[in-house]
Structure formats: C-alpha cells, structure tokens
Design a protein around this motif. Structure first.
Motif, PDB file in Angstrom:
ATOM      1  N   SER A  97     108.458 -28.032 -45.856  1.00 20.05           N
ATOM      2  CA  SER A  97     108.994 -28.567 -44.608  1.00 20.05           C
ATOM      3  C   SER A  97     109.232 -27.432 -43.627  1.00 20.05           C
ATOM      4  N   ALA A  98     109.125 -27.769 -42.346  1.00 21.22           N
ATOM      5  CA  ALA A  98     109.402 -26.772 -41.304  1.00 21.22           C
ATOM      6  C   ALA A  98     110.887 -26.664 -41.003  1.00 21.22           C
ATOM      7  N   ILE A  99     111.720 -27.397 -41.757  1.00 16.05           N
ATOM      8  CA  ILE A  99     113.153 -27.396 -41.499  1.00 16.05           C
ATOM      9  C   ILE A  99     113.764 -26.065 -41.931  1.00 16.05           C
ATOM     10  N   GLN A 100     114.528 -25.461 -41.039  1.00 17.84           N
ATOM     11  CA  GLN A 100     115.285 -24.259 -41.384  1.00 17.84           C
ATOM     12  C   GLN A 100     116.591 -24.678 -42.044  1.00 17.84           C
ATOM     13  N   VAL A 101     116.803 -24.269 -43.292  1.00 15.50           N
ATOM     14  CA  VAL A 101     117.997 -24.641 -44.040  1.00 15.50           C
ATOM     15  C   VAL A 101     118.968 -23.472 -44.044  1.00 15.50           C
ATOM     16  N   VAL A 102     120.200 -23.732 -43.594  1.00 14.50           N
ATOM     17  CA  VAL A 102     121.228 -22.700 -43.475  1.00 14.50           C
ATOM     18  C   VAL A 102     122.440 -23.134 -44.285  1.00 14.50           C
ATOM     19  N   GLU A 103     122.904 -22.278 -45.166  1.00 13.24           N
ATOM     20  CA  GLU A 103     124.095 -22.560 -45.959  1.00 13.24           C
ATOM     21  C   GLU A 103     125.298 -21.832 -45.363  1.00 13.24           C
ATOM     22  N   VAL A 104     126.401 -22.553 -45.217  1.00  9.94           N
ATOM     23  CA  VAL A 104     127.618 -21.966 -44.657  1.00  9.94           C
ATOM     24  C   VAL A 104     128.734 -22.122 -45.685  1.00  9.94           C
ATOM     25  N   GLY A 105     129.327 -21.001 -46.097  1.00  8.09           N
ATOM     26  CA  GLY A 105     130.397 -21.017 -47.080  1.00  8.09           C
ATOM     27  C   GLY A 105     131.725 -21.394 -46.468  1.00  8.09           C
ATOM     28  N   ILE A 106     132.646 -21.841 -47.306  1.00  6.68           N
ATOM     29  CA  ILE A 106     133.972 -22.226 -46.829  1.00  6.68           C
ATOM     30  C   ILE A 106     134.668 -21.027 -46.180  1.00  6.68           C
ATOM     31  N   GLY A 107     135.165 -21.239 -44.972  1.00  2.30           N
ATOM     32  CA  GLY A 107     135.804 -20.171 -44.219  1.00  2.30           C
ATOM     33  C   GLY A 107     134.836 -19.294 -43.458  1.00  2.30           C
ATOM     34  N   GLN A 108     133.548 -19.558 -43.611  1.00  5.00           N
ATOM     35  CA  GLN A 108     132.516 -18.756 -42.960  1.00  5.00           C
ATOM     36  C   GLN A 108     132.051 -19.436 -41.677  1.00  5.00           C
ATOM     37  N   ARG A 110     128.745 -19.317 -39.028  1.00  3.04           N
ATOM     38  CA  ARG A 110     127.400 -18.795 -38.787  1.00  3.04           C
ATOM     39  C   ARG A 110     126.891 -19.321 -37.457  1.00  3.04           C
ATOM     40  N   GLU A 111     126.231 -18.460 -36.733  1.00  8.10           N
ATOM     41  CA  GLU A 111     125.620 -18.874 -35.469  1.00  8.10           C
ATOM     42  C   GLU A 111     124.157 -19.208 -35.722  1.00  8.10           C
ATOM     43  N   VAL A 112     123.751 -20.371 -35.266  1.00  2.92           N
ATOM     44  CA  VAL A 112     122.341 -20.764 -35.325  1.00  2.92           C
ATOM     45  C   VAL A 112     121.857 -20.964 -33.904  1.00  2.92           C
ATOM     46  N   ARG A 113     120.571 -20.776 -33.715  1.00  2.00           N
ATOM     47  CA  ARG A 113     119.997 -20.976 -32.385  1.00  2.00           C
ATOM     48  C   ARG A 113     119.048 -22.159 -32.451  1.00  2.00           C
ATOM     49  N   VAL A 114     119.318 -23.128 -31.605  1.00  2.00           N
ATOM     50  CA  VAL A 114     118.466 -24.310 -31.509  1.00  2.00           C
ATOM     51  C   VAL A 114     118.159 -24.530 -30.035  1.00  2.00           C
ATOM     52  N   ARG A 115     116.872 -24.737 -29.755  1.00  2.00           N
ATOM     53  CA  ARG A 115     116.420 -24.844 -28.351  1.00  2.00           C
ATOM     54  C   ARG A 115     116.937 -23.673 -27.516  1.00  2.00           C
ATOM     55  N   ASP A 116     116.968 -22.501 -28.131  1.00  2.40           N
ATOM     56  CA  ASP A 116     117.434 -21.273 -27.488  1.00  2.40           C
ATOM     57  C   ASP A 116     118.900 -21.344 -27.099  1.00  2.40           C
ATOM     58  N   GLN A 117     119.653 -22.210 -27.763  1.00  2.85           N
ATOM     59  CA  GLN A 117     121.083 -22.316 -27.517  1.00  2.85           C
ATOM     60  C   GLN A 117     121.848 -21.811 -28.738  1.00  2.85           C
ATOM     61  N   PRO A 118     122.854 -20.972 -28.533  1.00  2.00           N
ATOM     62  CA  PRO A 118     123.676 -20.534 -29.667  1.00  2.00           C
ATOM     63  C   PRO A 118     124.717 -21.594 -30.020  1.00  2.00           C
ATOM     64  N   VAL A 119     124.767 -21.961 -31.284  1.00  3.12           N
ATOM     65  CA  VAL A 119     125.739 -22.934 -31.779  1.00  3.12           C
ATOM     66  C   VAL A 119     126.414 -22.328 -33.001  1.00  3.12           C
ATOM     67  N   ALA A 120     127.739 -22.325 -33.009  1.00  2.00           N
ATOM     68  CA  ALA A 120     128.488 -21.770 -34.135  1.00  2.00           C
ATOM     69  C   ALA A 120     128.944 -22.896 -35.050  1.00  2.00           C
ATOM     70  N   VAL A 121     128.713 -22.747 -36.360  1.00  2.00           N
ATOM     71  CA  VAL A 121     129.100 -23.749 -37.348  1.00  2.00           C
ATOM     72  C   VAL A 121     130.030 -23.094 -38.362  1.00  2.00           C
ATOM     73  N   THR A 122     131.220 -23.667 -38.510  1.00  4.41           N
ATOM     74  CA  THR A 122     132.202 -23.192 -39.478  1.00  4.41           C
ATOM     75  C   THR A 122     132.381 -24.246 -40.554  1.00  4.41           C
ATOM     76  N   ALA A 123     132.407 -23.812 -41.824  1.00  2.14           N
ATOM     77  CA  ALA A 123     132.663 -24.729 -42.936  1.00  2.14           C
ATOM     78  C   ALA A 123     134.137 -24.642 -43.315  1.00  2.14           C
ATOM     79  N   LEU A 124     134.779 -25.793 -43.414  1.00  2.00           N
ATOM     80  CA  LEU A 124     136.194 -25.888 -43.748  1.00  2.00           C
ATOM     81  C   LEU A 124     136.353 -26.608 -45.087  1.00  2.00           C
ATOM     82  N   PRO A 125     137.453 -26.372 -45.795  1.00  2.00           N
ATOM     83  CA  PRO A 125     137.630 -27.019 -47.099  1.00  2.00           C
ATOM     84  C   PRO A 125     137.832 -28.522 -46.975  1.00  2.00           C
TER      85      PRO A 125
END
Length: 285
Positions: A97-108, A110-125
């Motif tokens: 698949s062309a899907i980019q898979v990103v794992e985010v740990g609890i408390g972490q 990570r910034e991902v870029r989609v459509r040239d936009q920065p989006v920050a994703v935080t994983a919470l417990p």
C-alpha cells in the motif's frame, strides 16, 4: 467555514479543515462497512464520497470496531497513525500500500506533513484494552495498547488567537486517573472532543464511558465543543431488535448530563449529522 465535522457512525468521524495552505481531511477509527466480525450496522452505510480523499487517519486501538482493515484499504489515507506496538503489523496487513504508517507512543508528539501542511499528533493514555481479539490467528501484537489522540492543525482559525485547531479523538476509554492529560498536552482545552458515550452491546464494561461519565469528563476538561460518538451504530448479529433505546438514548443523555453540569458546547448530531465551526471556532447554526 473553517472546520466541518461529520459523524459517520460508531467512532468514525470526518473532520475537514480549511487553512490558508488548503483543505485537510482527518478520519478517525474508520469503519465504513455494513458489518464486521460479529457486528452489523443499523444506520445506512456511508457512501464512499463521505470519507474519500482522506489525508490523515487515526486508529486508537486494534479492536475490530476501531481498526477495520478492509475499510482502511478502501479509504487509502495518505498518512495513517497507529497506536504503540502495532505499526509493523498494520503495514504487513495492508500489504503493498502507498499508505504511510506512523506510530505514536503514549506521551509522544510527532509531526506529519500532509498536503504540505504540518500536523502534530500526540498520543494520550486510555483505560481500554488495545490488543486485537483473535490475535493468535491474525498474528496481531498482544502488547498493543489503546490511546487517545490529540491533533493540532495550525492556521485553522485565522481570525482567532490561538489560530490552531485542537482535536481530541478519544477513541474508547473508561474512567481513570489522569483522564485530563489532554490539558497538559494541549496547553489549553481542546476545540473539539469526540467523546465515546456508549457501545455496541447490551452492557458496558468498566473500560467504557456511559453518558454520565462522558459528561463528567468534558466537565473536567472543558472542550469548546463535544460530540458524542461510539453509540447508535453497531449491534451483534441477530440481536438488533433487542437493543432497546441504545440506538437513540446515549447521545441525548450525554448532552443533557453536560448541560446539568454547566458544560456548554455539547452537541448531538446523530449518525450522518454534521457540525460546522466558523473562522473563529464558533459553532454555526
């Protein structure tokens, strides 16, 4: 309109954000089929157009009603965020698949870029089992955990300070100490919370929120807007007629409890319903 939110049923929500850089579509816990495993869907199955063009998909945990592999293959998000301990297995199951898979740990975060936009994703417990039922057959990781996600999209509200959107996708959880971790992670209350208020069976276990508990959670965290999800959609095979008011009551009950607690912004839209926020983050009629 800056943000357009549509509840497609259970925990699946599309959040369309318009920023100066362009449009961005986020989809949470995609379940887009009529049935899966031992569950069937009562409301109409969403059309392909309702979730097409997904830029970022969030999966809170590996339960079948939150991680549905056929739905992900149909959705084909540009970026898929998975909970800790699951990304290798998800990549394997998705195949070539062309899907980019990103794992985010609890408390972490990570910034991902989609459509040239920065989006920050935080994983919470979260207080919920995260492993997949039947993992011995599917070879899913037994140590995968459930998480909540906090998504920060900059420049979503250009006439407001702060101008970023804070989206809190809770996924599935029960009550636990530290359930207000979103406030520390976000630095402020979320703009929008997707709050689980029910389930798909006749009873709720200790790792789920009922409408009253969900209202108490938003009373502690004070999101500007909260949408009740994880109810009114799925039922076990052949038991749809025995669900009573579980397809109609949890959402309105959550809103009523929230109002009694003095919490503004709780809105029940029903499956397929929509809410919209303007450029200042204000709910449109």
């Amino acid at each position: 309109m800056a943000v357009d939110v549509t509840w497609l049923g259970h925990s699946t929500v599309t959040v369309d954000v318009r920023t100066p850089r362009g449009a961005l579509r986020v989809v949470t816990d995609p379940v887009l089929r009529r049935g899966l495993a031992h569950l069937r869907r009562r409301p109409r199955t969403p059309s392909a157009a309702a979730s097409a063009g997904c830029d970022l998909a969030l999966v809170s945990h590996l339960h079948h009603d939150h991680l549905d592999l056929p739905s992900l293959r149909r959705l084909r998000p540009a970026v898929l965020v998975t909970p800790p301990g699951s990304s290798d297995w998800v990549r394997w199951r998705l195949g070539r698949s062309a899907i980019q898979v990103v794992e985010v740990g609890i408390g972490q975060t990570r910034e991902v870029r989609v459509r040239d936009q920065p989006v920050a994703v935080t994983a919470l417990p979260a207080h919920h089992a995260g492993h997949r039922t039947g993992s011995g057959v599917s070879r899913a990781p037994v140590d995968a955990v459930a998480v909540e996600h906090l998504v920060r999209v900059p420049d979503a509200f250009p006439v407001r300070e702060p101008d970023d959107l804070l989206l809190w996708a809770i996924g599935d959880t029960g009550e636990f100490e530290g359930s207000d971790a979103v406030l520390g992670a976000g630095g402020r209350a979320p703009d929008l919370a997707l709050v689980p208020v029910g389930g798909w069976g006749h009873t709720l276990g200790p790792h789920h929120l009922d409408p009253r508990q969900a209202a108490e959670l938003v009373a502690r965290t004070r999101p500007a807007h909260s949408l009740p999800v994880h109810w009114g959609t799925l039922h076990p095979v052949a038991l749809g007629r025995t669900m009573g008011d579980r397809f109609t009551a949890p959402g309105p009950a959550f809103v009523a409890h929230a109002r009694r607690l003095g919490v503004p912004g709780a809105v029940d839209v029903g499956v397929g319903g929509r809410l919209r926020l303007d450029d200042a983050g204000v709910l449109l009629p």
